[in-house]
Design an enzyme around this catalytic site. Structure first.
Site, mmCIF file in Angstrom:
data_model
loop_
_atom_site.group_PDB
_atom_site.id
_atom_site.type_symbol
_atom_site.label_atom_id
_atom_site.label_comp_id
_atom_site.label_asym_id
_atom_site.label_seq_id
_atom_site.Cartn_x
_atom_site.Cartn_y
_atom_site.Cartn_z
ATOM 1 N N SER A 193 0.104 0.500 -5.494
ATOM 2 C CA SER A 193 0.327 1.922 -5.799
ATOM 3 C C SER A 193 0.066 2.738 -4.548
ATOM 4 O O SER A 193 -0.717 2.319 -3.681
ATOM 5 C CB SER A 193 -0.650 2.367 -6.895
ATOM 6 O OG SER A 193 -0.654 3.772 -7.021
ATOM 7 N N TYR A 235 -9.280 3.262 -10.573
ATOM 8 C CA TYR A 235 -7.903 2.720 -10.548
ATOM 9 C C TYR A 235 -7.465 2.510 -9.096
ATOM 10 O O TYR A 235 -6.947 1.442 -8.741
ATOM 11 C CB TYR A 235 -6.949 3.680 -11.256
ATOM 12 C CG TYR A 235 -5.488 3.327 -11.065
ATOM 13 C CD1 TYR A 235 -4.923 2.245 -11.735
ATOM 14 C CD2 TYR A 235 -4.678 4.057 -10.188
ATOM 15 C CE1 TYR A 235 -3.590 1.903 -11.552
ATOM 16 C CE2 TYR A 235 -3.343 3.721 -10.002
ATOM 17 C CZ TYR A 235 -2.809 2.642 -10.687
ATOM 18 O OH TYR A 235 -1.486 2.300 -10.490
HETATM 19 N N1 LIG Z 1 4.242 4.624 -13.201
HETATM 20 C C1 LIG Z 1 3.643 4.975 -12.089
HETATM 21 O O1 LIG Z 1 3.596 6.167 -11.741
HETATM 22 C C2 LIG Z 1 3.017 3.931 -11.194
HETATM 23 C C3 LIG Z 1 2.727 4.279 -9.865
HETATM 24 C C4 LIG Z 1 2.171 3.322 -9.020
HETATM 25 C C5 LIG Z 1 1.910 2.059 -9.494
HETATM 26 N N2 LIG Z 1 2.194 1.731 -10.787
HETATM 27 C C6 LIG Z 1 1.907 0.357 -11.222
HETATM 28 O O2 LIG Z 1 3.082 -0.197 -11.777
HETATM 29 C C7 LIG Z 1 2.717 -1.250 -12.673
HETATM 30 C C8 LIG Z 1 3.512 -1.097 -13.970
HETATM 31 O O3 LIG Z 1 3.101 0.084 -14.633
HETATM 32 P P1 LIG Z 1 4.131 1.061 -15.377
HETATM 33 O O4 LIG Z 1 4.144 2.323 -14.629
HETATM 34 O O5 LIG Z 1 5.394 0.391 -15.644
HETATM 35 O O6 LIG Z 1 3.299 1.340 -16.726
HETATM 36 P P2 LIG Z 1 3.575 0.922 -18.249
HETATM 37 O O7 LIG Z 1 4.882 1.479 -18.682
HETATM 38 O O8 LIG Z 1 2.352 1.341 -18.978
HETATM 39 O O9 LIG Z 1 3.678 -0.665 -18.191
HETATM 40 C C9 LIG Z 1 2.537 -1.486 -18.006
HETATM 41 C C10 LIG Z 1 2.868 -2.891 -18.432
HETATM 42 O O10 LIG Z 1 1.706 -3.727 -18.298
HETATM 43 C C11 LIG Z 1 1.501 -4.392 -19.554
HETATM 44 N N3 LIG Z 1 0.094 -4.700 -19.741
HETATM 45 C C12 LIG Z 1 -0.972 -3.899 -19.603
HETATM 46 N N4 LIG Z 1 -2.097 -4.559 -19.891
HETATM 47 C C13 LIG Z 1 -1.727 -5.824 -20.248
HETATM 48 C C14 LIG Z 1 -2.422 -6.975 -20.687
HETATM 49 N N5 LIG Z 1 -3.772 -6.981 -20.806
HETATM 50 N N6 LIG Z 1 -1.719 -8.096 -20.958
HETATM 51 C C15 LIG Z 1 -0.375 -8.102 -20.845
HETATM 52 N N7 LIG Z 1 0.346 -7.035 -20.444
HETATM 53 C C16 LIG Z 1 -0.339 -5.905 -20.153
HETATM 54 C C17 LIG Z 1 2.036 -3.415 -20.591
HETATM 55 O O11 LIG Z 1 2.264 -4.079 -21.821
HETATM 56 P P3 LIG Z 1 2.498 -3.271 -23.227
HETATM 57 O O12 LIG Z 1 3.288 -2.014 -22.916
HETATM 58 O O13 LIG Z 1 3.281 -4.266 -24.014
HETATM 59 O O14 LIG Z 1 1.155 -2.955 -23.755
HETATM 60 C C18 LIG Z 1 3.298 -2.968 -19.902
HETATM 61 O O15 LIG Z 1 4.317 -3.936 -20.029
HETATM 62 C C19 LIG Z 1 1.201 -1.156 -12.842
HETATM 63 O O16 LIG Z 1 0.592 -2.155 -12.039
HETATM 64 C C20 LIG Z 1 0.868 0.227 -12.300
HETATM 65 O O17 LIG Z 1 -0.434 0.288 -11.802
HETATM 66 C C21 LIG Z 1 2.740 2.641 -11.648
#
Ligand SMILES: NC(=O)c1ccc[n+]([C@@H]2O[C@H](COP(=O)([O-])OP(=O)(O)OC[C@H]3O[C@@H](n4cnc5c(N)ncnc54)[C@H](OP(=O)(O)O)[C@@H]3O)[C@@H](O)[C@H]2O)c1
Length: 275
Positions: free
Chosen positions: A148, A159
């Site tokens: 991130s 985080y």
């Molecule tokens: N969106 C942003 O602004 C942003 C920015 C920088 C970095 N990131 C990073 O991008 C990555 C993806 O996040 P996202 O933005 O796509 O958020 P998201 O829509 O909340 O997706 C997160 C994913 O991780 C899964 N997950 C969480 N805990 C889990 C567990 N214990 N076991 C199995 N699966 C688990 C969730 O599963 P369920 O939905 O099925 O619960 C979901 O598929 C993360 O590493 C986040 O830190 C995001």
């Protein structure tokens, strides 16, 4: 267009964690459409089933596994299952991640544990299993870690600390793999329209949703409907990227010749908001 141009990952096997939502789901779809056999790992089965169908409709192959990445044995089994299904492993994307933004003085240590186990421990176990599986099949492999832009600031909370750890693990792995045919890739997204804010203050999230002209009830810990994301992102494109923006960066990195290491990529919308 010939097969290698339209399906550059044909014959390759990929595993994506957190593939049931947001960035991970977009990456799984992108890799599947590019010809990889994709194993999706996540918790929400219907979302993964729909992505499997989309990959199959595009002529690809995919399977979904429900797991909790905080359990070491379940991450190991996720990788092992992909190897059993296809005989190899070429790409692992450690994407599953969570954020609980609270001041240190007020936070619940169980939320720190969840962030550390999901964002760091699961990623480490994934890296270890992937290296072993890729070495065993002689792959020209890629291990992609989703960090991130929070790792670019020193005051980004617990985080952010987990994402600093991801950057450190990535750099260490990259160096350990210099003499292997396995490349480590670190992707640092900025704000992307996903369910990432599910554990944020619901009033804050509702305010963002409202600024896009939408009225939706936001409940802490719950995912928003896909239709909300599809309307929200284009309306706020200056400050919220699309998950496909990150997925295209992943596809670019994993389709380079093995003698090229796309070591780090920052993908963010034009306007930067702090994560
Ligand atoms: N969106 C942003 O602004 C942003 C920015 C920088 C970095 N990131 C990073 O991008 C990555 C993806 O996040 P996202 O933005 O796509 O958020 P998201 O829509 O909340 O997706 C997160 C994913 O991780 C899964 N997950 C969480 N805990 C889990 C567990 N214990 N076991 C199995 N699966 C688990 C969730 O599963 P369920 O939905 O099925 O619960 C979901 O598929 C993360 O590493 C986040 O830190 C995001």
């Amino acid at each position: 267009m010939n097969e290698s141009a339209s399906r550059p990952l044909a014959g390759k096997t990929a595993v994506v964690t957190g593939a049931s939502s947001g960035i991970g789901r977009a990456i799984a779809l992108q890799l599947g459409r590019a010809g990889a056999h994709v194993t999706l790992g996540g918790r929400t089965e219907d979302a993964m089933a729909e992505t499997v169908r989309q990959i199959e409709r595009a002529g690809g192959a995919a399977r979904a596994v429900r797991l909790d990445v905080r359990e070491v044995d379940q991450v190991r089994a996720l990788v092992a299952g992909a190897v059993t299904a296809t005989g190899r492993l070429d790409i692992l994307v450690n994407n599953a991640g969570v954020s609980f933004p609270s001041p240190i003085a007020d936070a619940d240590p169980e939320q720190w544990r969840t962030m550390l186990e999901t964002n760091v421990l699961a990623l480490l176990v994934g890296c270890q299993e992937a290296v072993r599986a890729m070495r065993a099949c002689g792959a020209h492999g890629h291990i992609v870690n989703i960090s991130s832009i929070a790792a670019q600031r020193s005051d980004s909370g617990v985080y952010g600390a987990t994402k600093h750890a991801v950057n450190c693990i990535h750099a260490t792995l990259r160096s350990e793999l210099e003499n292997d045919t396995i490349r480590a890739v670190n992707i640092m997204p900025g704000a992307i329209a996903t369910n990432f804010a599910r554990n944020f203050d619901p009033a804050f999230v509702a305010g963002i949703v409202k600024s896009a002209g939408l009225e939706v009830e936001v409940k802490k810990g719950e995912r928003l409907p896909d239709e909300v994301m599809e309307t929200l992102q284009p309306a706020l494109a200056q400050m919220l990227g699309h998950p496909d923006d990150v997925a295209r960066a992943v596809l670019y990195a994993v389709t380079q010749p093995i003698g090229v290491n796309i070591a780090e990529i920052v993908v963010r919308p034009p306007k930067q908001i702090a994560l």
